[in-house]
Design an enzyme around this catalytic site. Structure first.
Site, PDB file in Angstrom:
ATOM      1  N   HIS A   1      44.668  38.055  54.175  1.00  0.00           N
ATOM      2  CA  HIS A   1      43.030  37.924  53.550  1.00  0.00           C
ATOM      3  C   HIS A   1      42.991  38.449  52.113  1.00  0.00           C
ATOM      4  CE1 HIS A   1      39.134  40.180  53.703  1.00  0.00           C
ATOM      5  NE2 HIS A   1      38.796  38.839  53.829  1.00  0.00           N
TER       6      HIS A   1
ATOM      7  N   GLU B   1      43.942  35.729  49.901  1.00  0.00           N
ATOM      8  CA  GLU B   1      42.620  34.644  49.794  1.00  0.00           C
ATOM      9  C   GLU B   1      41.833  35.313  48.642  1.00  0.00           C
ATOM     10  OE1 GLU B   1      38.694  34.282  51.633  1.00  0.00           O
ATOM     11  OE2 GLU B   1      40.243  34.522  53.176  1.00  0.00           O
ATOM     12  N   HIS B   2      41.331  36.401  48.633  1.00  0.00           N
ATOM     13  CA  HIS B   2      40.477  36.819  47.741  1.00  0.00           C
ATOM     14  C   HIS B   2      41.185  36.742  46.016  1.00  0.00           C
ATOM     15  CE1 HIS B   2      37.334  39.511  49.606  1.00  0.00           C
ATOM     16  NE2 HIS B   2      37.971  38.959  50.594  1.00  0.00           N
TER      17      HIS B   2
END
Length: 450
Positions: A73, A76-77
């Site tokens: 995650h 992803e950012h």
């Protein structure tokens, strides 16, 4: 017949293309395997004036170690924060200047980066999205900035008890297994995570054989393949000849925890409760019967749980059942949001309804309604280019099999009452775990209660 996708042999320097499906509700689906093992699937829909383009990576939160929890995650950012060719502003401005949109999401088994643009702007979208996925710089300053953003996101999630309770149930069912962890990670894992950890994960996991590119809309397959190859030329995704990665293995059974009761104390006006158990994996042939069973139990306003708990008794505003499937396991659960003083009664009714269906099955009328809901959902979910694009990618990445829509509907039609009832007798009789968020203490609930 379904179109079983096989990695096949990859010839160095040569891409292999074939037609996968021709769907009367959509268009022709074509699949090309590049020499690197990266796969490109498209569905040409000339009647559309837009295109959805997605890059899907076969890595998610279940692939992380305990100390890495949240790295997928986090990554992803970071991929939107800049490449060697573009700054974060360049990335967002390029797509927004043509009225397009970009986004991404991380799940437990895959990560997706996507854009939706006018058909004429597809070359731009391909260049931008391939650039950010293949060539992110992961600057140290950006790591620190996004760390703060993610910690705020985690805190915001903690303020949403209706979402938090589902994560609590996953922990109750899966325990310390990665499927039981938060996709976002926690403050304890995200705060100390280093740039080196993130970069190592990026380089090890974001490889060509593990990536599927999918696009749907007004497009030409050969042109999409050409643009993808141009965009990836000279990057880490333009590597040595390789075969596509196989499907995530499903032969290993995930060890689940003993049935547990987890309570998160919060002074909320409404209690959020989820009762659930291990389900079935996504390649299990019973998944079509499960879809029908889920619709009968809690899939809509005509479902048993909605009618009994909300319509007849007015005990909850929201009550529904759901299932999640992974490569080797799954989850089946029932959620209800109700006044704290009504939790006991709601749980008793839920357990009674599950026991009733487990013991006596569903009626013919319920079977027909459940099948109709499943078929309608499948077709209505394919009404835009984004859902069409997702269908291609998931078929390739998760199933290795793209079922034509007509065959998918036929599979639902063949579900029998015996199949649904046999599954119900097995699934609904399994020991259930309980997750509760509300003004309670941990000893207010136990698995034995009810």
């Amino acid at each position: 017949m379904s179109n079983r996708i096989s990695p096949g042999r990859v010839s160095p320097g040569r891409a292999v293309t074939r037609v996968v499906d021709s769907d009367p509700l959509g268009g022709t689906v074509r699949r090309t395997v590049l020499p690197s093992g990266l796969r490109v699937l498209t569905e040409a829909i000339p009647a559309m004036r837009s295109v959805s383009f997605g890059i899907w990576v076969a890595v998610g939160s279940r692939d992380e170690t305990g100390s890495q929890a949240g790295v997928s995650h986090f990554l992803e950012h970071l991929l939107f924060k800049g490449t060697r060719k573009r700054s974060a502003l360049d990335i967002s401005a390029a797509i927004e200047a043509v009225g397009g949109e970009t986004n991404a999401f991380t799940t437990k088994e895959y990560t997706c980066y996507y854009a939706r643009v006018l058909d004429q702007d597809l070359p731009l979208a391909i260049d931008v999205m391939c650039d950010l996925v293949a060539d992110s710089v992961l600057a140290a300053a950006d790591v620190e900035t996004e760390r703060g953003v993610i910690l705020e996101e985690i805190a915001m999630h903690d303020d949403e008890p209706g979402d938090e309770v589902h994560d609590l149930l996953a922990r109750a069912v899966y325990g310390d297994h990665p499927l039981g962890r938060l996709i976002s990670g926690t403050e304890e894992t995200v705060s100390p995570m280093s740039r080196r950890q993130i970069q190592s994960f990026y380089r090890c996991r974001y490889t060509a054989p593990s990536i599927v590119i999918a696009a749907a809309g007004n497009l030409d397959h050969a042109e999409v393949v050409k643009l993808v190859r141009q965009a990836l030329a000279g990057t880490s995704l333009d590597g040595e000849p390789a075969a596509p990665a196989p499907l995530r293995p499903a032969e290993t059974r995930v060890r689940t925890s003993r049935p547990d009761s987890l309570v998160e104390h919060k002074e909320t006006e409404q209690a959020h409760v989820v009762l659930g158990c291990p389900g079935i994996g996504r390649l299990d042939d019973r998944r079509f019967a499960l879809g029908v069973l889920n619709n009968v139990l809690g899939g809509g306003m005509s479902s048993r749980l909605f009618q009994e708990i909300r319509e007849r008794r007015g005990l909850a505003y929201s009550v529904y059942s759901y299932s999640s499937q992974y490569a080797d396991t799954g989850l089946f659960a029932v959620y209800a949001g109700c006044a704290p003083g009504k939790v006991d009664e709601v749980l008793q009714l839920v357990r009674a309804e599950l026991a009733e269906v487990a013991a006596h099955g569903v009626t013919d009328a319920e079977l027909a309604r459940g099948k109709g809901m499943a078929k309608g959902s499948y077709v209505l979910n394919l009404e835009d280019t984004g859902s069409r694009m997702s269908r291609l990618a998931k078929g390739e990445l998760l199933f290795g099999d793209l079922l034509p829509v007509d065959e998918l509907l036929a599979r639902v039609d063949t579900v029998s009452a015996d199949e649904v009832n046999t599954l119900a007798a097995d699934l609904l009789a399994r020991p259930m775990s309980l997750a509760v968020v509300g003004p309670f203490d941990g000893d207010d609930f136990s698995i034995a209660r009810g």
